[in-house]
Scaffold this active site. Structure first.
Site, mmCIF file in Angstrom:
data_model
loop_
_atom_site.group_PDB
_atom_site.id
_atom_site.type_symbol
_atom_site.label_atom_id
_atom_site.label_comp_id
_atom_site.label_asym_id
_atom_site.label_seq_id
_atom_site.Cartn_x
_atom_site.Cartn_y
_atom_site.Cartn_z
ATOM 1 N N PHE A 71 12.938 -2.865 1.561
ATOM 2 C CA PHE A 71 13.297 -3.627 2.762
ATOM 3 C C PHE A 71 12.388 -3.302 3.946
ATOM 4 O O PHE A 71 12.324 -4.051 4.908
ATOM 5 C CB PHE A 71 14.773 -3.397 3.124
ATOM 6 C CG PHE A 71 15.036 -2.219 3.993
ATOM 7 C CD1 PHE A 71 15.172 -0.958 3.466
ATOM 8 C CD2 PHE A 71 15.135 -2.371 5.373
ATOM 9 C CE1 PHE A 71 15.407 0.138 4.275
ATOM 10 C CE2 PHE A 71 15.377 -1.285 6.192
ATOM 11 C CZ PHE A 71 15.509 -0.021 5.641
ATOM 12 N N LYS A 72 11.659 -2.204 3.883
ATOM 13 C CA LYS A 72 10.815 -1.823 5.014
ATOM 14 C C LYS A 72 9.634 -2.773 5.236
ATOM 15 O O LYS A 72 8.967 -2.695 6.258
ATOM 16 C CB LYS A 72 10.327 -0.391 4.835
ATOM 17 C CG LYS A 72 11.478 0.613 4.923
ATOM 18 C CD LYS A 72 11.003 2.049 4.849
ATOM 19 C CE LYS A 72 12.120 3.021 5.172
ATOM 20 N NZ LYS A 72 13.131 3.105 4.095
#
Ligand SMILES: *Cc1c(COP(=O)(O)O)cnc(C)c1O
Length: 427
Positions: free
Chosen positions: A106-107
């Site tokens: 998700f980063k």
């Protein structure tokens, strides 16, 4: 938009200054001076807007006029050019899959948004900015990918030798160009210490900034996920509960900020591994950071979550108010593996340790009949291949974007101590 330091003894900063500085001169985290709810009408009709329109509406007040509208729209478009599906797992539970970006964690969103903001802000400077970052795994890959070929920006990533997975190592050592990987003989905490020393060292000649979730340009765009999820389920479900696997608490803090902007969310759960500083605080009111302990959900091995102070600010340091919208529970590695098996056996869904901890949080909360629980699946199972394949009777298919880096050659410079880092940075 202006930002103030939560340590309250630095001058206010513009969005640009907050992005370039990363952290305020008094070592405090930057926090927006005002938070204005977005219009109810927009939220009521959210399903009629594209993800790009939603993201623009959500982020615009935090940037103000510091990036022209058209440029900001272009940045958003490049940041979120993939899917964020909510996959229904059982009747009242869905998985918000945040792993469809280039590095499958998700980063990606925060890294891509920050790199473009920094590139924009540094375009007229002759001097390059160096982004210096320590990683225990996922951050390095996302930052390397998000910043690749950004003009005027050099990226230096420190990672602990032998302590990251093969895939994670390839993701941060094979890109070349403006990305340099430094392989540190030590553990993650050693990498983190060296980075901290470099930021405080007056003798480093380069202009340094950080790209961890302390930076507002990485933190704020994470609000998008919660709006995108709401957009997908709001026609069917009213009482939404989010469970967020949490380490540094940046992601869940963005969720709480989304709620402050008017997003209807019934409850938030911060689900952690045995690094339980926040769950303990909710139980006994004592905030006592500890050294981190190693777990199978290692992207959350954080004993002193840096963003929790922003959450406290959101609730005006009122523990009673915080508890009304927010719970936090901690789970062991054994519970995590059991839950991964359970989810697979009952629903034929492959989760990895971080997502499974999110799911455990929903179970512990025990959802009310009318509630719909969404856990955030923060990484693709392939990112935690060893533990997923050792726990579930499957072999994970390697997605094409991962295969591509696995075939490239690793290039890293070995360093052993701070002196060697300093020499590298000044050379
Ligand atoms: C970074 C990370 C987390 C934790 O997110 P925070 O914002 O630090 O709480 C959870 N899962 C994965 C896979 C991560 O990479």
């Amino acid at each position: 938009m202006n930002y103030f330091s939560l340590n309250k003894s630095s001058p206010k900063a513009s969005f640009k200054q907050a992005v370039v500085n990363g952290i305020a001169p008094d070592r405090g985290l930057y926090y927006p001076e005002s938070i204005t709810p977005i219009s109810q009408d927009f939220i009521d009709h959210i399903s009629e807007y594209s993800n790009e329109e939603v993201a623009f509406e959500v982020i615009k007040q935090f940037i103000g006029d510091e990036i022209p509208t058209e440029k900001l729209k272009e940045i958003i478009k490049k940041t979120i050019s993939f899917d964020f599906p909510v996959v229904t797992i059982e009747k009242n539970i869905g998985s918000l899959e945040l792993y469809h970006g280039p590095t499958m964690a998700f980063k990606d969103v925060g890294a891509r948004f920050m790199s473009q903001c920094l590139e924009y802000f540094n375009q007229d400077n002759k001097e390059d900015i160096t982004v210096l970052v320590a990683t225990s795994g996922d951050t390095g890959g996302a930052v390397a990918n998000g910043f690749l070929n950004a003009k005027g920006i050099q990226v230096v990533i420190l990672y602990p030798s032998g302590k990251v997975s093969d895939i994670q190592e390839k993701q941060l050592t094979t890109l070349g160009n403006n990305i340099t990987a430094l392989e540190v003989g030590g553990v993650f905490d050693d990498c983190q210490e060296m980075v901290k020393s470099a930021f405080l060292d007056q003798e480093i000649s380069r202009k340094l900034t950080s790209a961890n979730s302390i930076n507002v340009a990485r933190w704020l765009p994470q609000m998008f996920y919660f709006f995108f999820a709401y957009k997908q389920v709001s026609a069917k479900h009213r009482d939404i509960v989010f469970s967020v696997p949490s380490g540094n608490f940046g992601n869940i803090c963005a969720g709480l900020l989304a709620q402050k902007l008017g997003l209807p969310v019934k409850h938030f759960i911060a689900s952690t591994n045995i690094n339980d500083t926040v769950p303990q605080y909710l139980v006994n009111g004592i905030y006592s950071p500890k050294p981190s302990k190693a777990t199978i959900s290692n992207a959350m091995d954080v004993g002193n979550p840096s963003n929790f102070i922003r959450i406290q600010e959101l609730f005006q340091n009122n523990l009673t108010q915080l508890k009304a919208s927010f719970s936090s529970f901690s789970f062991s590695d054994d519970e995590t593996k059991e839950m991964m098996k359970d989810i697979y056996n009952k629903f034929n869904y492959i989760s990895e340790p971080h997502g499974a901890i999110g799911y455990l949080g929903l179970k512990k909360h025990s959802l009310h009949e009318d509630e719909f629980g969404i856990f955030l699946e923060t990484a693709h199972p392939v990112k935690f291949l060893e533990v997923v394949e050792a726990t579930l009777p499957i072999s994970v298919e390697i997605p094409s974007q991962i295969k591509e880096v696995m075939n490239k050659e690793k290039v890293a410079i070995k360093i052993a101590n701070y002196k060697e880092l300093k020499t590298f940075l000044n050379s």
